[in-house]
Design a protein around this motif. Structure first.
Motif, short mmCIF file in Angstrom:
data_model
loop_
_atom_site.label_atom_id
_atom_site.label_comp_id
_atom_site.label_asym_id
_atom_site.label_seq_id
_atom_site.Cartn_x
_atom_site.Cartn_y
_atom_site.Cartn_z
N TRP A 167 26.48 17.78 39.30
CA TRP A 167 27.86 18.08 38.95
C TRP A 167 28.82 17.17 39.70
O TRP A 167 28.49 16.58 40.71
N ALA A 168 30.02 17.09 39.16
CA ALA A 168 31.04 16.21 39.71
C ALA A 168 31.58 16.79 41.02
O ALA A 168 31.57 18.00 41.22
N LEU B 221 27.13 8.33 31.35
CA LEU B 221 26.45 7.67 32.46
C LEU B 221 25.59 8.64 33.27
O LEU B 221 24.47 8.31 33.68
N ARG B 222 26.10 9.84 33.49
CA ARG B 222 25.34 10.83 34.25
C ARG B 222 24.07 11.20 33.51
O ARG B 222 23.01 11.30 34.09
N ALA C 152 19.09 15.96 32.32
CA ALA C 152 20.39 16.53 31.97
C ALA C 152 20.73 16.33 30.49
O ALA C 152 21.83 16.66 30.07
N LEU C 153 19.81 15.80 29.71
CA LEU C 153 20.09 15.60 28.29
C LEU C 153 20.25 16.91 27.54
O LEU C 153 21.06 17.02 26.64
N GLU C 154 19.46 17.89 27.90
CA GLU C 154 19.56 19.20 27.26
C GLU C 154 19.60 20.29 28.32
O GLU C 154 18.63 20.99 28.54
N PRO C 155 20.74 20.43 29.01
CA PRO C 155 20.81 21.46 30.04
C PRO C 155 20.84 22.85 29.39
O PRO C 155 21.40 23.02 28.31
N PRO C 156 20.22 23.82 30.02
CA PRO C 156 20.25 25.18 29.46
C PRO C 156 21.64 25.79 29.59
O PRO C 156 22.33 25.60 30.58
N MET C 157 22.07 26.48 28.55
CA MET C 157 23.37 27.16 28.57
C MET C 157 23.24 28.45 29.36
O MET C 157 22.24 29.15 29.27
N SER C 158 24.28 28.76 30.10
CA SER C 158 24.29 30.01 30.84
C SER C 158 25.55 30.78 30.48
O SER C 158 26.52 30.23 29.95
N LEU C 159 25.55 32.06 30.78
CA LEU C 159 26.70 32.89 30.48
C LEU C 159 27.91 32.46 31.31
O LEU C 159 29.04 32.45 30.81
N ALA D 100 28.23 25.08 36.67
CA ALA D 100 27.40 26.08 35.99
C ALA D 100 26.45 25.42 35.00
O ALA D 100 25.32 25.87 34.82
N LEU D 101 26.90 24.34 34.37
CA LEU D 101 26.06 23.66 33.40
C LEU D 101 24.87 22.98 34.07
O LEU D 101 23.75 23.04 33.57
N PHE D 102 25.09 22.35 35.20
CA PHE D 102 24.04 21.57 35.84
C PHE D 102 23.43 22.23 37.07
O PHE D 102 22.65 21.61 37.78
#
Length: 145
Positions: free
Chosen positions: A19-20, A66-67, A74-81, A130-132
């Motif tokens: 994450w950034a 770029l990330r 990180a191409l298909e990160p799992p989605m979370s609530l 949360a995404l990564f």
């Protein structure tokens, strides 16, 4: 000489962060909050505001590409609530809040710009994290007995 490697992602018990950083979220959120506020309150800010928003979108897009290029996981990160909730809040701050809260004097413009900047910064950082965050699992080193 240091015994620690330069890249902390190679150390198994340290988290791998995709994450950034928080300061980048503050810069982008502050720019977006002020730009959105001025776009809604001043007709003379339409062209500079549109250019500023376009630059923010291009910067975020290039950084994401770029990330993901350097981190194939990180191409298909799992989605979370939590990611979905942060994104809904971010969309609410960028969309409906702009139509509901119309500032009428300079003090209200400043308060709205500050509130939007802080809110957008927090939402951007939290949604990105949360995404990564699933890639930042800590693994404890084995201790041979």
């Amino acid at each position: 000489m240091s015994t620690l490697p330069e890249d902390t992602s190679l150390v198994p018990w340290r988290p791998k962060r995709l994450w950034a950083p928080w300061w980048l979220a503050m810069i982008l959120g502050g720019t977006a909050g002020v730009t959105l506020t001025l776009l809604r309150t001043s007709r003379t800010f339409v062209i500079p505001g549109a250019i500023a928003l376009a630059m923010i979108i291009i910067f975020i897009s290039v950084a994401t590409i770029l990330r993901r290029q350097f981190h194939s996981e990180a191409l298909e990160p799992p989605m979370s609530l939590s990611y979905l909730l942060w994104m809904v809040l971010l969309i609410f701050l960028v969309g409906p809040v702009q139509l509901v809260l119309l500032p009428s004097n300079p003090q209200e413009v400043i308060v709205k710009a500050l509130a939007l900047s802080v809110g957008i910064s927090i939402c951007m950082y939290a949604a990105d994290r949360a995404l990564f965050s699933s890639f930042a699992k800590r693994e404890r080193p084995r201790q041979d007995v």
